[in-house]
Structure formats: C-alpha cells, structure tokens
Design a protein around this motif. Structure first.
Motif, PDB file in Angstrom:
ATOM      1  N   ASP A 435       0.516  -1.170   0.122  1.00 55.57           N
ATOM      2  CA  ASP A 435       0.076  -0.304   0.277  1.00 55.57           C
ATOM      3  C   ASP A 435       0.763   0.811   0.031  1.00 55.57           C
ATOM      4  OD1 ASP A 435       0.972  -0.754   2.573  1.00 55.57           O
ATOM      5  OD2 ASP A 435      -0.321   0.867   3.695  1.00 55.57           O
ATOM      6  N   LEU A 436       2.006   0.663  -0.218  1.00 58.47           N
ATOM      7  CA  LEU A 436       2.802   2.295   0.261  1.00 58.47           C
ATOM      8  C   LEU A 436       3.614   2.334  -0.649  1.00 58.47           C
ATOM      9  CD1 LEU A 436       3.538   2.920   4.206  1.00 58.47           C
ATOM     10  CD2 LEU A 436       2.144   3.698   2.797  1.00 58.47           C
ATOM     11  N   PRO A 437       4.907   3.606  -1.657  1.00 52.55           N
ATOM     12  CA  PRO A 437       5.604   3.179  -2.082  1.00 52.55           C
ATOM     13  C   PRO A 437       7.501   3.225  -1.470  1.00 52.55           C
ATOM     14  CG  PRO A 437       4.561   5.535  -1.983  1.00 52.55           C
ATOM     15  CD  PRO A 437       3.663   4.635  -1.512  1.00 52.55           C
ATOM     16  N   VAL A 438       7.956   2.840  -1.829  1.00 54.98           N
ATOM     17  CA  VAL A 438       9.482   2.421  -1.245  1.00 54.98           C
ATOM     18  C   VAL A 438      10.308   2.647  -1.824  1.00 54.98           C
ATOM     19  CG1 VAL A 438      10.678   0.238  -0.789  1.00 54.98           C
ATOM     20  CG2 VAL A 438       8.269   0.063  -0.709  1.00 54.98           C
ATOM     21  N   VAL A 439      11.458   3.025  -1.603  1.00 54.92           N
ATOM     22  CA  VAL A 439      12.437   4.098  -2.809  1.00 54.92           C
ATOM     23  C   VAL A 439      13.683   3.449  -2.100  1.00 54.92           C
ATOM     24  CG1 VAL A 439      13.823   5.788  -3.166  1.00 54.92           C
ATOM     25  CG2 VAL A 439      11.075   6.192  -2.927  1.00 54.92           C
ATOM     26  N   ALA A 440      14.535   3.074  -2.320  1.00 51.83           N
ATOM     27  CA  ALA A 440      15.833   2.009  -2.381  1.00 51.83           C
ATOM     28  C   ALA A 440      16.873   2.964  -2.341  1.00 51.83           C
ATOM     29  CB  ALA A 440      16.421   1.141  -2.730  1.00 51.83           C
ATOM     30  N   LEU A 441      17.679   3.820  -1.329  1.00 51.83           N
ATOM     31  CA  LEU A 441      18.677   5.054  -1.631  1.00 51.83           C
ATOM     32  C   LEU A 441      20.132   3.497  -1.663  1.00 51.83           C
ATOM     33  CD1 LEU A 441      17.674   7.318   1.156  1.00 51.83           C
ATOM     34  CD2 LEU A 441      17.072   7.010  -1.178  1.00 51.83           C
ATOM     35  N   VAL A 442      20.643   3.709  -2.695  1.00 52.14           N
ATOM     36  CA  VAL A 442      21.709   2.696  -3.050  1.00 52.14           C
ATOM     37  C   VAL A 442      22.914   3.757  -3.470  1.00 52.14           C
ATOM     38  CG1 VAL A 442      20.322   0.673  -3.100  1.00 52.14           C
ATOM     39  CG2 VAL A 442      21.038   1.323  -5.067  1.00 52.14           C
ATOM     40  N   GLY A 443      24.573   3.170  -3.483  1.00 47.59           N
ATOM     41  CA  GLY A 443      25.481   3.917  -4.616  1.00 47.59           C
ATOM     42  C   GLY A 443      26.010   2.312  -5.081  1.00 47.59           C
ATOM     43  N   ASP A 444      27.473   3.180  -5.894  1.00 48.85           N
ATOM     44  CA  ASP A 444      27.932   2.357  -7.180  1.00 48.85           C
ATOM     45  C   ASP A 444      27.874   1.288  -6.275  1.00 48.85           C
ATOM     46  OD1 ASP A 444      29.151   4.654  -6.714  1.00 48.85           O
ATOM     47  OD2 ASP A 444      30.380   3.450  -7.682  1.00 48.85           O
ATOM     48  N   GLY A 445      28.557   1.597  -4.917  1.00 51.79           N
ATOM     49  CA  GLY A 445      29.747   0.354  -4.103  1.00 51.79           C
ATOM     50  C   GLY A 445      29.013  -0.477  -3.999  1.00 51.79           C
ATOM     51  N   GLY A 446      28.296   0.235  -3.154  1.00 51.80           N
ATOM     52  CA  GLY A 446      27.471  -0.901  -2.127  1.00 51.80           C
ATOM     53  C   GLY A 446      26.195  -2.059  -3.200  1.00 51.80           C
ATOM     54  N   VAL A 447      25.436  -1.145  -3.911  1.00 50.12           N
ATOM     55  CA  VAL A 447      24.052  -1.755  -5.229  1.00 50.12           C
ATOM     56  C   VAL A 447      25.336  -3.027  -5.951  1.00 50.12           C
ATOM     57  CG1 VAL A 447      24.673  -0.795  -7.481  1.00 50.12           C
ATOM     58  CG2 VAL A 447      22.710  -1.997  -6.437  1.00 50.12           C
ATOM     59  N   MET A 448      26.574  -2.825  -5.765  1.00 53.91           N
ATOM     60  CA  MET A 448      27.144  -4.302  -6.364  1.00 53.91           C
ATOM     61  C   MET A 448      27.321  -5.225  -6.182  1.00 53.91           C
ATOM     62  SD  MET A 448      27.702  -3.338  -9.494  1.00 53.91           S
ATOM     63  CE  MET A 448      29.030  -4.628 -10.446  1.00 53.91           C
ATOM     64  N   PHE A 449      26.989  -5.055  -4.282  1.00 53.48           N
ATOM     65  CA  PHE A 449      26.832  -6.760  -3.593  1.00 53.48           C
ATOM     66  C   PHE A 449      25.807  -7.868  -4.182  1.00 53.48           C
ATOM     67  CE2 PHE A 449      29.918  -6.350  -0.193  1.00 53.48           C
ATOM     68  CZ  PHE A 449      30.389  -5.195  -0.582  1.00 53.48           C
ATOM     69  N   THR A 450      25.056  -7.377  -4.553  1.00 50.70           N
ATOM     70  CA  THR A 450      22.982  -7.772  -4.400  1.00 50.70           C
ATOM     71  C   THR A 450      22.203  -6.873  -5.526  1.00 50.70           C
ATOM     72  OG1 THR A 450      22.210  -5.855  -2.969  1.00 50.70           O
ATOM     73  CG2 THR A 450      22.851  -7.929  -1.709  1.00 50.70           C
ATOM     74  N   LEU A 451      22.969  -6.682  -6.998  1.00 53.38           N
ATOM     75  CA  LEU A 451      22.980  -6.236  -7.765  1.00 53.38           C
ATOM     76  C   LEU A 451      21.657  -7.033  -8.375  1.00 53.38           C
ATOM     77  CD1 LEU A 451      22.370  -3.812  -9.847  1.00 53.38           C
ATOM     78  CD2 LEU A 451      24.201  -4.469 -10.947  1.00 53.38           C
ATOM     79  N   PRO A 452      21.746  -8.358  -8.340  1.00 54.71           N
ATOM     80  CA  PRO A 452      21.311  -9.262  -9.480  1.00 54.71           C
ATOM     81  C   PRO A 452      19.532  -9.150  -8.771  1.00 54.71           C
ATOM     82  CG  PRO A 452      23.495 -10.733  -8.194  1.00 54.71           C
ATOM     83  CD  PRO A 452      22.881  -9.259  -8.101  1.00 54.71           C
ATOM     84  N   GLU A 453      18.970  -9.004  -7.515  1.00 58.38           N
ATOM     85  CA  GLU A 453      18.097  -9.070  -7.489  1.00 58.38           C
ATOM     86  C   GLU A 453      17.359  -8.092  -7.661  1.00 58.38           C
ATOM     87  OE1 GLU A 453      17.475 -10.998  -4.603  1.00 58.38           O
ATOM     88  OE2 GLU A 453      19.001 -11.402  -4.197  1.00 58.38           O
TER      89      GLU A 453
END
Length: 547
Positions: A435-453
């Motif tokens: 029921d709520l919008p969701v925003v993920a705040l990520v950086g170009d370094g950290g997102v590489m850990f779990t980008l396949p999600e």
C-alpha cells in the motif's frame, strides 16, 4: 481437532501448517536446493497454500528481504535456506538483523543425523553448522526429534514477541523432512503478555522528570509501535527528543520537539551535557546512533533513566541512575499515561528550535547536494518507505529526512553496517507494505553486492524505486583514507553501465542530473515493476551549486 489439520503428516508439512495457521506467516524467502526439496512439497499449490514464496538470487538477498519485511511490519521475516553455503551466505544478513534487534526466522536443512559432526565430506557439510550460526542469532537449534518442532517454533516466536528480538535459526536434518509426525495437541499459539515496568519505578521516573528543569528524551527503535504514547510523553514533559534512525517518524513529521537522529552533532551534544534528567527508552545508546564521528563525545551531564527489555543492555554504554527492565513500548505507554495532562512548561519548543537553528542542516555545505534531493522525494512520494544501504545518500538522509510515521525509514548504517542491504531490503518492505511506495537509497559500490536482486524485483513486479547515487567508487572510504594520509587504494572501482544492466534484467532505468529531472522520473514511475534512477553525483552536485 479442526478438519483442516490431519492427525498425521510429515515434519515438513507440519512446519508449513504451523507457520501459516498458528503464527500467521504469509511470505517465505528462499532458494530451493537439493536438501530442501521436501520443504517445497509443503508449499505445493502456490497461493493456495497460503504462503507466498519469493525467490531471491542469493541467500544474503533472502536475509535482507526478510529484514526489510520485518522492519516494515514488526512481524518476523521467514527464510528457507539450504545447508552449508546457503547458511554462510545468509550469515551477514543475520548479523545485521542481530545488531538491530530485527525478528527473523531462518529455517535451514542440515545433513542427516547419523552423519553430523563426522567430517565425511558430505554435500554442503560443515563441521558444525549450528555453532557457526549461533554467533549471529538469538539461538540456533538442531531439531533431532520431529515431535519437538512445535515447541522449538514456540520458543522462536516467544523471542520475537517477548524478548529482545533478533534472528533465530532452526536447522532440520534432511532425514527428518519426510519423517511422520503426529498432529500437535494445540494449534493455537499461546498468548504472551510483554514485560511491563514496575509501577513504583515508573512513579520514581515520573517524579524525576516532573522536577527536572532541562529534561531530554532519547527514543530508540524499541518504541516504534507506540507513536501516540511517545508524542504524549514528550509534549507532557515539554522536552526536546532525539529520535534515532530506527525511531524516525515516531513523533510524526516535523514535530517541534523532535531533534531527529543528530546526537553526534555538536548542538545536540551540548544539549545532552546540559540536561539535568535524561530519559532513554528502547535505545542501545550505541555508537552508530550517538557517535558516528567516533570520538566518544556524547556525554550525559544529568541523571539518566533507562528503560529497555534487555537487562544487560541497561548496563552497556551509559550507566543508568534509574534502570527499568520492561518492554520499551509498554514502559513508554505507562510513563506517558502517568504524565498525561501534566503541563510542565519548560521552554521545550524554544530549546529544540535553538538547537535546530544551530545545526543549520539545510545550510550545511556537506548536505547541500542532498537537501534538494530529499525535498524532491518528499514532494513526489510523501508517504514512501525509504530503505538505505551504507551510502552517501543514506548518511545524509539520517540527518535530513523526516517521516510521517515509524517503520518508514531504515538502513544498514546502524549496528553491523553491511553493504548490499538497500536493494533487497526494499523489496522485502514492498512485499510487506504494497500500500506504500518504497524507495531504495543505494550507491554504485554497495549495490554491486546484491545487484542481481533486480531480477527478483522484476519477477515479483514490485514497484520499487531504486535511487542509485553514482560517485565512482567507495566515497566514504576514500575520504577516510585521505584524512588518514593513506594512499587511495581499492576505492576507485570500475562500475558497469547500470542502465544497460537494468534493461538486461527487464527493469526500467533512467539517468538524471537535476532535481527537475528527478521529479519527472518519479512522476512517471511504473505501477507494476521497479524503476532504477541513476544520479551522476558530480553532475548533480554541480547543477545544484549553480541553481
């Protein structure tokens, strides 16, 4: 006996029925493996089973999704994880959940009972999987008798509901999944009343606070389910309040007494030193909430009242003059009820206003690139849940963002401080709160850990906005290296073309460099799938500076 509950079934079938029917679990995160196939027999029928199964692309992602689900709802996130590598993969996510007291149930397989501890080189074998996971869980249990399953599940949910929560690990040997087990005598969960504070201690705390001239309130994540009582209390005391990262939104958006999560900044620290009585409820008083500058400079000058469910926590970090062992929410509600209607006019609004003016966050050059970013987000998505990785935008949001309610802002910069959390945790939050919008705040370094999600987000058609701040590497570590006089090494890393990668997963993606472009992108976000918005940090900062 309810006709829906047969008198005999397998251990795996009983597990599914207990989770669904007794404990109200509706979502499970997991990656099937050869050792957990029988668990999935219990999940046959998809939605008809009453349990939604979500398949991440890595077990660490499963743990972070369960964490985000739990933080958004207050209910435990549940994972089904394979023996051996699946458990070492999820251990990091369990460590983050343990540090932040997040309820998470991890059900795993383990090798056959007759092979445990024998070192025979079996598939996925560890010397002791249970010992390995005990360090990142409230408890880890090896089920050796299928008849004991109802009891160990009851123990797990007792931790989630009545003790300091955190991950619980239950491992089931593969030879027990299809073992016959009798239907439990009771399918109903035992009611559990949370620990209430001692009335005489509440009376003493109220007397201290009523006589104080310069009170200060510190509210932690343990208070998240009692926002009404929190507002009643701080308003009755007319006291400024620090709301930690996990308590953000507890007093509502822009409450005049709320100083936010700024306890590491000089103006709030001065207020803490000058306070004659400090009330701390449901907070560890830990480094990542009160000392992110790492100088041990958060000092309390007056008498300290602490209220927490964990008696050991009351002895850590700051010594209390009055300590109450109780559920933080109940303690908050009891104290608020006692003080309700009290009119203690002690200039709280003015004290808080003076501190906010001294902080001057919207004028601080360090935050200048981020103020228009969060202003734009707030205007476009005022009700959104913001889920952060350990990255520049999250660190700024900790100080700048105000939320309308609790459980709408959380991130991995507290406690364990892992990377890769933001994206999968945001997916878990979206599944929990469609029921709520969701925003993920990520950086170009950290997102590489779990980008396949991203693949999971597309597959589940989750309308999550992934706000990717691209600053060409590990910016915070670069700064620490430079400040320490250490040559920059390993921090200027190569990044992929994120838009091409996102498109390859079937995820819509765009690049923005100004607040106006960001507003347009948010306005056109899809309703049935994720959107990745890449922000070139250098171009954005230059555009904001010249606006």
């Amino acid at each position: 006996m309810n006709q829906e509950h047969p008198t005999s079934m397998t251990c795996a079938e009983l597990l599914i029925r207990l989770l669904r029917d007794t404990y109200g679990v509706d979502t499970v995160f997991g990656i099937p493996g050869v050792h957990t196939i029988e668990l999935y027999r219990g999940l046959e029928g998809g939605e008809g089973s009453g349990l939604r199964h979500v398949t991440p692309r890595h077990e660490q992602g499963a743990g972070f999704m369960a964490d985000g689900y739990a933080r958004a709802t207050g209910r435990p996130g549940v994972c089904f994880i394979i023996t051996g590598p699946g458990m070492t993969n999820i251990a990091t996510a369990m460590g983050q959940a343990l540090a932040d007291s997040i309820p998470m149930l991890v059900i795993s397989s383990v090798n056959r009972r007759d092979t445990l501890g024998r070192g025979q080189g079996r598939l996925h074998e560890l010397p002791s999987q249970q010992q390995l996971l005990a360090g990142v869980s409230r408890f880890s249990h090896t089920l050796l008798d299928p008849e004991g399953l109802p009891e160990v599940l009851a123990r797990a949910f007792a931790v989630f509901e009545g003790a300091r929560p955190g991950p619980v690990h239950i491992e089931i040997p593969i030879d027990l999944f299809d073992a016959p087990v009798s239907s439990p005598r009771r399918w109903r969960r035992s009611p559990l009343a949370k620990a209430a504070p001692a009335p005489d201690a509440i009376a003493e705390a109220a007397a201290w606070l009523a006589s104080a001239e310069r009170p200060l309130v510190l509210l932690g994540g343990g208070c998240a389910d009692s926002p009404g009582a929190a507002r009643t209390l701080v308003e009755a005391l007319d006291a400024p309040a620090v709301t930690t990262i996990n308590a953000k939104g507890l007093l509502g958006r822009d409450h005049p007494l709320d100083l936010g999560a700024n306890a590491s900044l000089p103006a709030v620290r001065e207020l803490a030193r000058e306070a004659d009585v400090v009330l701390a409820i449901g907070t560890e008083l830990g480094e990542t909430d009160y000392d992110v500058v790492f100088d041990d400079g958060f000092v309390l000058g007056g008498r300290l009242i602490r209220m927490d469910l964990d008696p050991q926590q009351l002895a850590r970090n700051q010594a209390a003059d009055l300590a109450l062992v109780a559920d933080a929410g109940l303690a908050l509600e009891s104290l608020a009820a006692r003080l309700k209607g009290t009119c203690l006019a002690r200039g709280g609004d003015e004290r808080a206003r003076t501190v906010r003016q001294a902080l001057g966050l919207d004028r601080d050059p360090a935050f200048s690139p981020y103020v228009p970013l969060f202003d734009t987000l707030r205007e476009a998505l005022p009700e959104a849940i913001l889920v952060g990785d350990s990255c520049a935008t999250t660190y700024a949001a900790n100080h700048l963002v105000a939320q309308p309610a609790p459980r709408r802002f959380f991130n991995a910069s507290t406690g364990y401080g892992t990377l890769g959390y933001g994206l999968p945790a945001a997916l878990g939050a979206s599944l929990a709160r469609p029921d709520l919008p969701v925003v993920a705040l990520v950086g170009d370094g950290g997102v590489m850990f779990t980008l396949p999600e991203l693949a999971c987000a597309v597959e589940e058609r989750l309308p999550v906005v992934i706000l990717l701040w691209h600053n060409q590497g590990y910016e915070e570590i670069r700064r620490f290296m430079e400040d320490a006089g250490v040559t920059r090494l390993g921090v200027d890393i190569q990044a992929p073309d994120f838009l091409t990668v996102a498109h390859g997963f079937g995820c819509l993606a765009t690049r923005v460099t100004t607040p106006v472009e960001l507003a347009h992108a948010l306005a056109s976000r899809p309703a049935d799938g994720p959107l990745l918005i890449e922000i070139d940090a250098a171009a954005w900062t230059a555009a904001v500076a010249h606006a």
